[in-house]
Design an enzyme around this catalytic site. Structure first.
Site, PDB file in Angstrom:
ATOM      1  CE  LYS A 228      51.525 -12.955 -17.280  1.00  0.00           C
ATOM      2  NZ  LYS A 228      52.227 -12.614 -18.560  1.00  0.00           N
TER       3      LYS A 228
ATOM      4  CD  GLU B 178      55.693 -10.836 -22.285  1.00  0.00           C
ATOM      5  OE1 GLU B 178      56.579 -10.751 -23.159  1.00  0.00           O
ATOM      6  OE2 GLU B 178      54.478 -10.837 -22.558  1.00  0.00           O
TER       7      GLU B 178
ATOM      8  CG  ASP C 187      50.313  -8.131 -22.421  1.00  0.00           C
ATOM      9  OD1 ASP C 187      50.018  -9.337 -22.532  1.00  0.00           O
ATOM     10  OD2 ASP C 187      51.496  -7.715 -22.467  1.00  0.00           O
ATOM     11  CB  SER C 188      46.007 -11.785 -24.078  1.00  0.00           C
ATOM     12  OG  SER C 188      45.376 -11.895 -22.809  1.00  0.00           O
TER      13      SER C 188
ATOM     14  CD  GLU D  65      52.538 -17.575 -24.196  1.00  0.00           C
ATOM     15  OE1 GLU D  65      51.774 -17.496 -25.190  1.00  0.00           O
ATOM     16  OE2 GLU D  65      52.779 -16.616 -23.451  1.00  0.00           O
TER      17      GLU D  65
ATOM     18  CG  ASP E  95      50.297  -9.675 -18.555  1.00  0.00           C
ATOM     19  OD1 ASP E  95      50.984 -10.383 -17.790  1.00  0.00           O
ATOM     20  OD2 ASP E  95      49.712 -10.117 -19.556  1.00  0.00           O
TER      21      ASP E  95
END
Length: 251
Positions: free
Chosen positions: A109, A111, A42-43, A173, A81
């Site tokens: 993925k 978070e 999602d970057s 991260e 993501d």
């Protein structure tokens, strides 16, 4: 590339190379360079769409970019993501995972630690590979900023809980190198680091950082592999080689 092959790389002590990609063309060249894993992150909200954070990225947009990457790199292990608030409830998380897997992802993925455990457990029951993401959490930027807020002991406990729930890969991260090493050595699943030192099982960077195309400040843990390279392809190969031989990141 399969999950079993990635786990074998870890068992053999061979580093795993991962980069982000957001379209078919770059996904092709990332895979050709030797990256086993491609992250549709999602970057893209920041490096493709021009937003200040990842928060505006929608599930529909993640599906669109995942479809392109899957077409460009059909043999890579593709991780997508789950975007902001798309896993706010168990039902929404399951729907998001279904959409991303059907778009071509091999793994989703999510978070965070304890709050996502029910989703991780249910997806594992359904046969959906899940990657956990701990440390700096871009989707929590409004509350915590771009920093890791959990203590080392809490991160280790969260990693243990995620793996026990069924997560089959972890991304760490901006976690302290010693903590990242502890987590990597404690589990059979591949642990991929970004800004977390050299002792994880592999590394991931944002593609634009690797190619020196980042607008604004480049993360301190990144390296511009285009410096001295004669092509994008050679820069990507240099990144993969540096991950594999352990010269990136430096100790």
């Amino acid at each position: 590339m399969t999950l079993a092959q990635l786990k074998q790389l870890k068992q053999n002590g061979e580093k795993i190379a991962c980069l982000t990609a957001y379209d078919a063309n770059m996904a092709h060249w990332v895979a050709q360079a030797g990256c086993e894993v491609i992250l549709v992150g999602d970057s893209l909200g920041m490096v493709v769409q021009g937003h200040a954070t990842t928060l505006p990225v929608t599930l529909e947009q993640m599906v669109y970019h995942t479809e392109m990457v899957a077409r460009g790199a059909p043999d890579a292990w593709i991780v997508a993501d789950v975007p902001f608030m798309s896993d706010a409830t168990l039902a929404k998380g399951l729907e998001a995972a279904q959409a991303l897997i059907q778009a071509g992802a091999n793994m989703v993925k999510v978070e965070g630690g304890l709050p996502v455990l029910p989703l991780v457990h249910r997806l594992a029951e359904l046969g959906v590979p899940v990657c956990g993401h701990l440390g700096l959490l871009p989707q929590s930027v409004l509350r915590h900023g771009y920093r890791t807020v959990e203590a080392d002991e809490a991160l280790i406990a969260a990693a243990d809980a995620l793996v026990q729930a069924g997560a089959e890969m972890l991304v760490l991260e901006c976690v302290r190198s010693e903590t990242a090493e502890t987590i990597s050595h404690s589990h059979a699943v591949p642990v991929i680091g970004i800004g977390s030192g050299p002792d994880t099982d592999g590394q991931v960077l944002v593609l634009q950082d690797v190619l020196g195309l980042t607008i604004g400040r480049t993360p301190s843990f990144a390296r511009n592999f285009m410096a001295g390279a004669d092509s994008v392809q050679s820069a990507l190969r240099a990144y993969v080689e540096a991950v594999k031989n352990g010269t990136f990141p430096e100790s």
